[in-house]
Each structure stands twice: as C-alpha cells, then as structure tokens.
Design a protein around this motif. Sequence first.
Motif, PDB file in Angstrom:
ATOM      1  N   THR A  22       0.821  -1.203   0.000  1.00 39.09           N
ATOM      2  CA  THR A  22       0.000   0.000   0.000  1.00 39.09           C
ATOM      3  C   THR A  22       0.859   1.259   0.000  1.00 39.09           C
ATOM      4  OG1 THR A  22      -1.777  -1.177   1.153  1.00 39.09           O
ATOM      5  CG2 THR A  22      -1.837   1.225   1.239  1.00 39.09           C
ATOM      6  N   VAL A  23       1.929   1.248   0.776  1.00 38.69           N
ATOM      7  CA  VAL A  23       2.830   2.401   0.813  1.00 38.69           C
ATOM      8  C   VAL A  23       3.515   2.572  -0.549  1.00 38.69           C
ATOM      9  CG1 VAL A  23       4.937   3.347   1.834  1.00 38.69           C
ATOM     10  CG2 VAL A  23       3.203   2.296   3.299  1.00 38.69           C
ATOM     11  N   ARG A  24       3.895   1.460  -1.168  1.00 38.57           N
ATOM     12  CA  ARG A  24       4.533   1.542  -2.485  1.00 38.57           C
ATOM     13  C   ARG A  24       3.581   2.154  -3.513  1.00 38.57           C
ATOM     14  NH1 ARG A  24       5.306  -3.330  -3.074  1.00 38.57           N
ATOM     15  NH2 ARG A  24       3.918  -3.895  -4.784  1.00 38.57           N
ATOM     16  N   TRP A  25       2.320   1.724  -3.480  1.00 41.44           N
ATOM     17  CA  TRP A  25       1.293   2.294  -4.367  1.00 41.44           C
ATOM     18  C   TRP A  25       1.125   3.787  -4.088  1.00 41.44           C
ATOM     19  CZ3 TRP A  25      -3.566   3.598  -1.935  1.00 41.44           C
ATOM     20  CH2 TRP A  25      -4.521   4.141  -2.815  1.00 41.44           C
ATOM     21  N   LEU A  26       1.077   4.141  -2.814  1.00 45.79           N
ATOM     22  CA  LEU A  26       0.908   5.546  -2.443  1.00 45.79           C
ATOM     23  C   LEU A  26       2.076   6.386  -2.970  1.00 45.79           C
ATOM     24  CD1 LEU A  26      -0.752   7.598  -0.667  1.00 45.79           C
ATOM     25  CD2 LEU A  26       0.879   7.088   1.154  1.00 45.79           C
ATOM     26  N   GLU A  27       3.293   5.899  -2.769  1.00 46.21           N
ATOM     27  CA  GLU A  27       4.470   6.672  -3.155  1.00 46.21           C
ATOM     28  C   GLU A  27       4.671   6.726  -4.668  1.00 46.21           C
ATOM     29  OE1 GLU A  27       7.274   6.026   0.819  1.00 46.21           O
ATOM     30  OE2 GLU A  27       7.551   4.735  -0.921  1.00 46.21           O
ATOM     31  N   LYS A  28       4.466   5.593  -5.355  1.00 45.81           N
ATOM     32  CA  LYS A  28       4.779   5.532  -6.786  1.00 45.81           C
ATOM     33  C   LYS A  28       3.631   6.006  -7.670  1.00 45.81           C
ATOM     34  CE  LYS A  28       7.373   2.148  -8.272  1.00 45.81           C
ATOM     35  NZ  LYS A  28       7.918   0.807  -8.583  1.00 45.81           N
ATOM     36  N   ALA A 120     -13.770   7.503   1.658  1.00 47.95           N
ATOM     37  CA  ALA A 120     -13.497   7.374   0.230  1.00 47.95           C
ATOM     38  C   ALA A 120     -13.059   5.927  -0.021  1.00 47.95           C
ATOM     39  CB  ALA A 120     -12.405   8.354  -0.196  1.00 47.95           C
ATOM     40  N   SER A 121     -12.871   5.564  -1.278  1.00 42.87           N
ATOM     41  CA  SER A 121     -12.602   4.148  -1.547  1.00 42.87           C
ATOM     42  C   SER A 121     -11.670   3.940  -2.736  1.00 42.87           C
ATOM     43  CB  SER A 121     -13.921   3.420  -1.804  1.00 42.87           C
ATOM     44  OG  SER A 121     -14.600   3.987  -2.923  1.00 42.87           O
ATOM     45  N   PHE A 122     -10.926   2.829  -2.661  1.00 44.05           N
ATOM     46  CA  PHE A 122     -10.050   2.390  -3.742  1.00 44.05           C
ATOM     47  C   PHE A 122     -10.183   0.869  -3.848  1.00 44.05           C
ATOM     48  CE2 PHE A 122      -8.212   6.208  -1.924  1.00 44.05           C
ATOM     49  CZ  PHE A 122      -7.945   6.983  -3.043  1.00 44.05           C
ATOM     50  N   HIS A 123     -10.006   0.333  -5.057  1.00 44.84           N
ATOM     51  CA  HIS A 123     -10.189  -1.109  -5.246  1.00 44.84           C
ATOM     52  C   HIS A 123      -9.370  -1.568  -6.452  1.00 44.84           C
ATOM     53  CE1 HIS A 123     -12.204  -4.972  -5.895  1.00 44.84           C
ATOM     54  NE2 HIS A 123     -12.692  -4.856  -4.674  1.00 44.84           N
ATOM     55  N   PRO A 124      -8.801  -2.782  -6.398  1.00 48.43           N
ATOM     56  CA  PRO A 124      -8.011  -3.291  -7.526  1.00 48.43           C
ATOM     57  C   PRO A 124      -8.816  -3.406  -8.813  1.00 48.43           C
ATOM     58  CG  PRO A 124      -7.670  -4.634  -5.558  1.00 48.43           C
ATOM     59  CD  PRO A 124      -8.810  -3.718  -5.257  1.00 48.43           C
ATOM     60  N   VAL A 136      -7.470   2.594 -18.974  1.00 48.97           N
ATOM     61  CA  VAL A 136      -6.418   3.011 -18.052  1.00 48.97           C
ATOM     62  C   VAL A 136      -6.891   4.077 -17.066  1.00 48.97           C
ATOM     63  CG1 VAL A 136      -5.483   4.844 -19.529  1.00 48.97           C
ATOM     64  CG2 VAL A 136      -3.962   3.634 -17.932  1.00 48.97           C
ATOM     65  N   THR A 137      -7.918   4.849 -17.414  1.00 52.29           N
ATOM     66  CA  THR A 137      -8.380   5.892 -16.499  1.00 52.29           C
ATOM     67  C   THR A 137      -8.957   5.311 -15.212  1.00 52.29           C
ATOM     68  OG1 THR A 137     -10.542   6.012 -17.608  1.00 52.29           O
ATOM     69  CG2 THR A 137      -8.831   7.532 -18.363  1.00 52.29           C
ATOM     70  N   ASN A 138      -9.360   4.041 -15.235  1.00 54.47           N
ATOM     71  CA  ASN A 138      -9.849   3.402 -14.013  1.00 54.47           C
ATOM     72  C   ASN A 138      -8.748   3.290 -12.966  1.00 54.47           C
ATOM     73  OD1 ASN A 138     -12.580   2.831 -14.850  1.00 54.47           O
ATOM     74  ND2 ASN A 138     -11.781   1.177 -16.123  1.00 54.47           N
ATOM     75  N   CYS A 139      -7.496   3.327 -13.416  1.00 56.03           N
ATOM     76  CA  CYS A 139      -6.363   3.153 -12.502  1.00 56.03           C
ATOM     77  C   CYS A 139      -6.212   4.309 -11.520  1.00 56.03           C
ATOM     78  CB  CYS A 139      -5.073   2.968 -13.294  1.00 56.03           C
ATOM     79  SG  CYS A 139      -5.042   1.442 -14.288  1.00 56.03           S
ATOM     80  N   THR A 140      -6.885   5.438 -11.780  1.00 55.22           N
ATOM     81  CA  THR A 140      -6.806   6.546 -10.826  1.00 55.22           C
ATOM     82  C   THR A 140      -7.339   6.130  -9.465  1.00 55.22           C
ATOM     83  OG1 THR A 140      -8.977   7.420 -11.477  1.00 55.22           O
ATOM     84  CG2 THR A 140      -7.043   8.275 -12.642  1.00 55.22           C
ATOM     85  N   ASN A 141      -8.233   5.134  -9.438  1.00 57.64           N
ATOM     86  CA  ASN A 141      -8.839   4.686  -8.185  1.00 57.64           C
ATOM     87  C   ASN A 141      -8.528   3.226  -7.874  1.00 57.64           C
ATOM     88  OD1 ASN A 141     -10.403   7.129  -9.013  1.00 57.64           O
ATOM     89  ND2 ASN A 141     -11.550   6.684  -7.160  1.00 57.64           N
ATOM     90  N   ARG A 142      -7.497   2.687  -8.505  1.00 56.30           N
ATOM     91  CA  ARG A 142      -7.130   1.290  -8.259  1.00 56.30           C
ATOM     92  C   ARG A 142      -5.961   1.205  -7.280  1.00 56.30           C
ATOM     93  NH1 ARG A 142      -7.917  -1.818 -14.123  1.00 56.30           N
ATOM     94  NH2 ARG A 142     -10.196  -1.664 -14.105  1.00 56.30           N
ATOM     95  N   SER A 143      -6.138   0.363  -6.280  1.00 55.42           N
ATOM     96  CA  SER A 143      -5.139   0.154  -5.230  1.00 55.42           C
ATOM     97  C   SER A 143      -4.791  -1.334  -5.190  1.00 55.42           C
ATOM     98  CB  SER A 143      -5.726   0.591  -3.879  1.00 55.42           C
ATOM     99  OG  SER A 143      -6.958  -0.072  -3.648  1.00 55.42           O
ATOM    100  N   PRO A 144      -3.729  -1.712  -4.493  1.00 58.35           N
ATOM    101  CA  PRO A 144      -3.348  -3.127  -4.446  1.00 58.35           C
ATOM    102  C   PRO A 144      -4.421  -4.013  -3.821  1.00 58.35           C
ATOM    103  CG  PRO A 144      -1.545  -1.739  -3.705  1.00 58.35           C
ATOM    104  CD  PRO A 144      -2.745  -0.851  -3.816  1.00 58.35           C
TER     105      PRO A 144
END
Length: 205
Positions: A22-28, A120-124, A136-144
Amino acid sequence: MTEPTTAAADQDFPPDVVIADTVRWLEKAVIGLNLCPFAKGVHTKGQIHYVVSEATDAEGVAEDLHRELEALAEANPEKRDTTLLILPQALLDFLDFNDFLEIADAMVEELDLGGILQVASFHPQFQFEGTEVDDVTNCTNRSPYPTLHLLREDSIDKAVEAFPEAETIYERNMEVLEKIGIEGWLDLDVGPRCPVTGHGAAKGV
C-alpha cells in the motif's frame, strides 16, 4: 508512519507485506503521478494510519470500520490525520465493495460523524461507469487491495483552500493516465506483492 493495527492476519496476507504494498502504491502512483496533491504532506509527516483488516466478509469489515471511525474521530489530527483500512481478504469483488459503501456512509451518519469524517474508496478492480475494464483511467482509483480511506472533513477543506483548482484534479488525472497508458501503469509495479517471490502481481509472478 504510525504503527499498523492488525489482528491475527492470515499468513497469505502478512500485515507488513500488505502495508508495504500500500505504501509503495501511495508513493509511486498516488504521490509519484500526483494523482492527489494532498497526499504527500500527510505521508511525509507520518500522519497516515494503516490498518490491515482480518475480516473476510462485509460484517467483519463493518466492525472494523466502526472501530476505526471512532478512533480517528478521537485521535489528535497532528498525529493521525487519516486512516487507510486495507481489506486483503474481504469485498474482493468490486460490485460487492461498491455496495458496501452505502453501509459505510450510513455508519458515518449513525455515529454522528457527518460533516466530520467521510469515507473514500479504492479497489483493484475499480471501474468507472461507462468504461471498459481495461480502460487506463480506471487506474486513478485502483489500489493493491480493497481499501477504505477515512478522511477528516476539516483536512479536506484546508487542502482545497491551498489548492483552489481542486475541481480540475479529476480531469488532470485522466490525462496523466491516458498519457502513460496501461503499460506505463503496469511498469509502476504497484499491485500486490507475492510474499514468497517478492514480485508484484501486476507484473506477473
């Protein structure tokens, strides 16, 4: 970074690995691509509280969410500005996750936290209505992992004041993702990381 909260998590999802993902996703992604101009400040100051849920169904998630909403409301904002409740074993189907958001919003009101906190929410598998799965625009809200983001309304207001063109963030994010394309997103390697091989799922194990 505050210390993570976790119960006896399943060995397939070690809390340290889930939080590292999660931290890697947040940072990168979130900070690296500047998808949220407000994220860097709280991350740098260690004001994000990471909670790895051991829940496997909506009922368990609701219990964890209830606890974390109350904890965030009572916490000192200088020490805990926001909470990421990470669900590696629950609501893996996006439609189920999306349905749960109604429960989350209702819980905020039941706890008399309306106008104080929001979820708020995020989902793979996040997918905007009217888009294709591989858009690809769905990736704005995609998390691990499925993730519920508990925010303070005051912090949102202050962030918007500091970034007067906040309403343009959504459009800018779409442009950024379209520019890098799906391959560029996969190259960020921000999917769940296999605890055995150390490889990210987005890149293939």
